[in-house]
Design an enzyme around this catalytic site. Structure first.
Site, short mmCIF file in Angstrom:
data_model
loop_
_atom_site.label_atom_id
_atom_site.label_comp_id
_atom_site.label_asym_id
_atom_site.label_seq_id
_atom_site.Cartn_x
_atom_site.Cartn_y
_atom_site.Cartn_z
N ASP A 84 -1.34 44.15 -0.34
CA ASP A 84 -2.19 42.96 -0.20
C ASP A 84 -2.53 42.42 -1.59
O ASP A 84 -2.54 43.16 -2.57
CB ASP A 84 -3.52 43.34 0.49
CG ASP A 84 -3.35 43.55 1.98
OD1 ASP A 84 -2.32 43.17 2.55
OD2 ASP A 84 -4.30 44.11 2.59
N ARG A 128 4.36 37.52 1.74
CA ARG A 128 3.46 36.97 2.75
C ARG A 128 2.68 35.84 2.07
O ARG A 128 2.06 36.07 1.03
CB ARG A 128 2.48 38.05 3.23
CG ARG A 128 1.38 37.49 4.13
CD ARG A 128 0.17 38.43 4.20
NE ARG A 128 0.45 39.69 4.84
CZ ARG A 128 -0.23 40.82 4.59
NH1 ARG A 128 -1.19 40.83 3.68
NH2 ARG A 128 0.07 41.93 5.22
N ARG A 168 -14.21 37.51 6.43
CA ARG A 168 -13.93 36.78 7.68
C ARG A 168 -15.09 35.83 8.01
O ARG A 168 -14.87 34.73 8.49
CB ARG A 168 -13.69 37.74 8.86
CG ARG A 168 -12.58 38.75 8.67
CD ARG A 168 -11.19 38.19 8.57
NE ARG A 168 -10.74 37.57 7.36
CZ ARG A 168 -10.25 38.18 6.26
NH1 ARG A 168 -10.14 39.47 6.22
NH2 ARG A 168 -9.83 37.49 5.23
P1 FDA Z 1 -8.28 28.17 7.39
O1 FDA Z 1 -9.28 29.06 6.70
O2 FDA Z 1 -8.15 26.77 6.93
O3 FDA Z 1 -8.56 28.23 8.92
C1 FDA Z 1 -7.81 27.48 9.87
C2 FDA Z 1 -8.36 27.77 11.26
O4 FDA Z 1 -8.11 29.15 11.58
C3 FDA Z 1 -9.87 27.64 11.39
O5 FDA Z 1 -10.24 26.32 11.69
C4 FDA Z 1 -10.18 28.59 12.52
O6 FDA Z 1 -9.86 28.01 13.78
C5 FDA Z 1 -9.20 29.72 12.26
N1 FDA Z 1 -9.79 30.78 11.42
C6 FDA Z 1 -9.50 31.04 10.12
N2 FDA Z 1 -10.21 32.09 9.69
C7 FDA Z 1 -10.97 32.49 10.72
C8 FDA Z 1 -11.92 33.53 10.88
N3 FDA Z 1 -12.24 34.36 9.91
N4 FDA Z 1 -12.51 33.65 12.10
C9 FDA Z 1 -12.20 32.82 13.12
N5 FDA Z 1 -11.31 31.81 13.02
C10 FDA Z 1 -10.70 31.65 11.84
N6 FDA Z 1 -5.93 36.78 1.77
C11 FDA Z 1 -5.78 37.27 0.52
O7 FDA Z 1 -6.39 36.74 -0.40
N7 FDA Z 1 -4.98 38.36 0.30
C12 FDA Z 1 -4.27 38.96 1.30
O8 FDA Z 1 -3.55 39.94 1.05
C13 FDA Z 1 -4.40 38.43 2.62
N8 FDA Z 1 -3.73 38.99 3.67
C14 FDA Z 1 -3.75 38.36 4.90
C15 FDA Z 1 -2.95 38.82 5.94
C16 FDA Z 1 -2.89 38.11 7.14
C17 FDA Z 1 -2.00 38.61 8.23
C18 FDA Z 1 -3.67 36.93 7.30
C19 FDA Z 1 -3.60 36.13 8.56
C20 FDA Z 1 -4.50 36.52 6.29
C21 FDA Z 1 -4.58 37.22 5.10
N9 FDA Z 1 -5.41 36.79 4.07
C22 FDA Z 1 -5.26 37.34 2.82
C23 FDA Z 1 -6.50 35.82 4.35
C24 FDA Z 1 -6.13 34.40 4.02
O9 FDA Z 1 -6.04 34.23 2.62
C25 FDA Z 1 -7.18 33.41 4.56
O10 FDA Z 1 -8.41 33.68 3.94
C26 FDA Z 1 -7.36 33.45 6.06
O11 FDA Z 1 -6.15 33.65 6.72
C27 FDA Z 1 -7.98 32.13 6.57
O12 FDA Z 1 -7.15 31.07 6.23
P2 FDA Z 1 -6.25 30.27 7.27
O13 FDA Z 1 -4.89 30.14 6.69
O14 FDA Z 1 -6.28 30.91 8.61
O15 FDA Z 1 -6.80 28.79 7.29
#
Ligand code: FDA
Length: 311
Positions: free
Chosen positions: A136, A187, A292
């Site tokens: 990660d 990723r 989260r």
């Molecule tokens: P965004 O935050 O814009 O959210 C888009 C939509 O997704 C929201 O409107 C909501 O509907 C939904 N959503 C997003 N987060 C939510 C939450 N917490 N609860 C409920 N709904 C939510 N980061 C990092 O810095 N290092 C890493 O190694 C990883 N590893 C990782 C693995 C995997 C499998 C995932 C999915 C994510 C990560 N992340 C991560 C976290 C990533 O950087 C990011 O903070 C989150 O995925 C939220 O961003 P989104 O891309 O979902 O978009």
């Protein structure tokens, strides 16, 4: 802008001891544990159960034994031993052999050699069983070390490994090129940490634009990229880009976090895309949980409801 402010707020709250104690006390309670929405359990057995259920429904999984910012060599060595035990348990259970880990859990704050030694212990345990190990990506002070440590173990022959690139960071175009050249799986995420303006975009539009641009670079040259996001706009952009390049659905995957947008996870699977669910577990769930909340402050409603139930 709002996203950055919320991350900063929850980052500050995460350092507030009384809140940590309150949340830790009730979060994983058997019935109303509000953190259970995001965390599969405190034991490997609970995580393996969750992985088995997800696997039978067609999802890939990556198990993450939660822990980070470990302050002593002893605790880092204990984390490496715990990972070796988890590897054995995964093999015995017959669930998918894929784990995610953090280098500060393995001693990167102690020194780089400690982290590398512990990572090698985990890789030595995992490699004979055909595991894929994802490192990660933590916050930006660790980016260089994470990439360099991946390159170090790669040169030692541990090539069933990969890492993570954050689209919020200004440096990420160059880092994607670097990993594409190495041949390591990436990723792509937006980035979960509160980062200074000197190194990161702060406007969500800029983070999203970078995500789409980097996705194109990965689809063009990475051996098997993973697009980790719950954002439908990012997911559509990746689908469109892959289709435009004639890249089949078996040559990349989407990834989402345990308990988040389960509807979207299922919909993508039904459309024939590969979807992997990141399954976090363990007793050190507080920092992960606070990130989260920072991503979606509406999640605080779950916490408050849970605390209310447990009174
Ligand atoms: P965004 O935050 O814009 O959210 C888009 C939509 O997704 C929201 O409107 C909501 O509907 C939904 N959503 C997003 N987060 C939510 C939450 N917490 N609860 C409920 N709904 C939510 N980061 C990092 O810095 N290092 C890493 O190694 C990883 N590893 C990782 C693995 C995997 C499998 C995932 C999915 C994510 C990560 N992340 C991560 C976290 C990533 O950087 C990011 O903070 C989150 O995925 C939220 O961003 P989104 O891309 O979902 O978009």
């Amino acid at each position: 802008m709002l996203a950055a402010t919320s991350k900063a707020l929850f980052h500050t709250l995460a350092g507030f001891g009384p809140l940590r104690r309150l949340v830790s006390r009730y979060g994983m309670a058997p019935e109303h544990g509000f953190a259970r929405r995001f965390i599969a359990g405190e034991t490997a057995a609970e995580a393996i159960d969750a992985a088995r259920i997800l696997g039978t429904r067609g999802f890939g999984v990556s198990l993450d034994y939660l822990g980070e910012s470990v302050a002593s060599a002893e605790l880092a060595a204990a984390a490496a031993r715990a990972y070796a035990d988890i590897i054995t348990a995964i093999v015995e259970a017959g669930v998918e052999r894929n784990i995610s880990l953090k280098l500060t859990q393995l001693g990167l704050d102690v020194d780089r050699a400690t982290a590398i030694d512990n990572l090698r212990r985990v890789l030595d345990a995992a490699q004979p069983h055909g595991f894929f190990i994802r490192i990660d990506m933590e916050n930006s002070p660790y980016t260089d070390a994470t990439l360099e440590i991946l390159e170090t173990v790669w040169r030692l022959g541990f090539t069933s490994t990969g890492t993570v690139i954050q689209s919020c960071l200004l440096r990420s175009d160059a880092d994607v090129e670097r990993l594409n050249r190495l041949g390591a799986r990436v990723r792509l995420v937006k980035g979960a940490y509160n980062e200074p303006r000197t190194v990161a975009y702060h406007r969500l539009e800029d983070v999203n634009a970078a995500y789409v641009r980097l996705a194109g670079r990965l689809l063009g040259a990475n051996p098997y990229p993973a697009f980790a996001t719950h954002d439908p706009a990012m997911i559509e952009a990746v689908k469109d880009e892959a289709a435009a390049r004639g890249i089949g659905r078996d040559r990349f995957e989407f990834q989402m976090l345990f308990g988040i947008r389960r509807d979207l996870q299922a919909a993508l699977l039904a459309e024939g895309y590969k979807v992997r669910v990141y399954v976090p577990f363990g007793k050190q769930w507080f920092p992960y949980f606070m990130r989260r909340l920072g991503e979606r402050p509406a999640n605080v409603a779950f916490v408050l409801r849970g605390l209310w139930h447990d009174r």
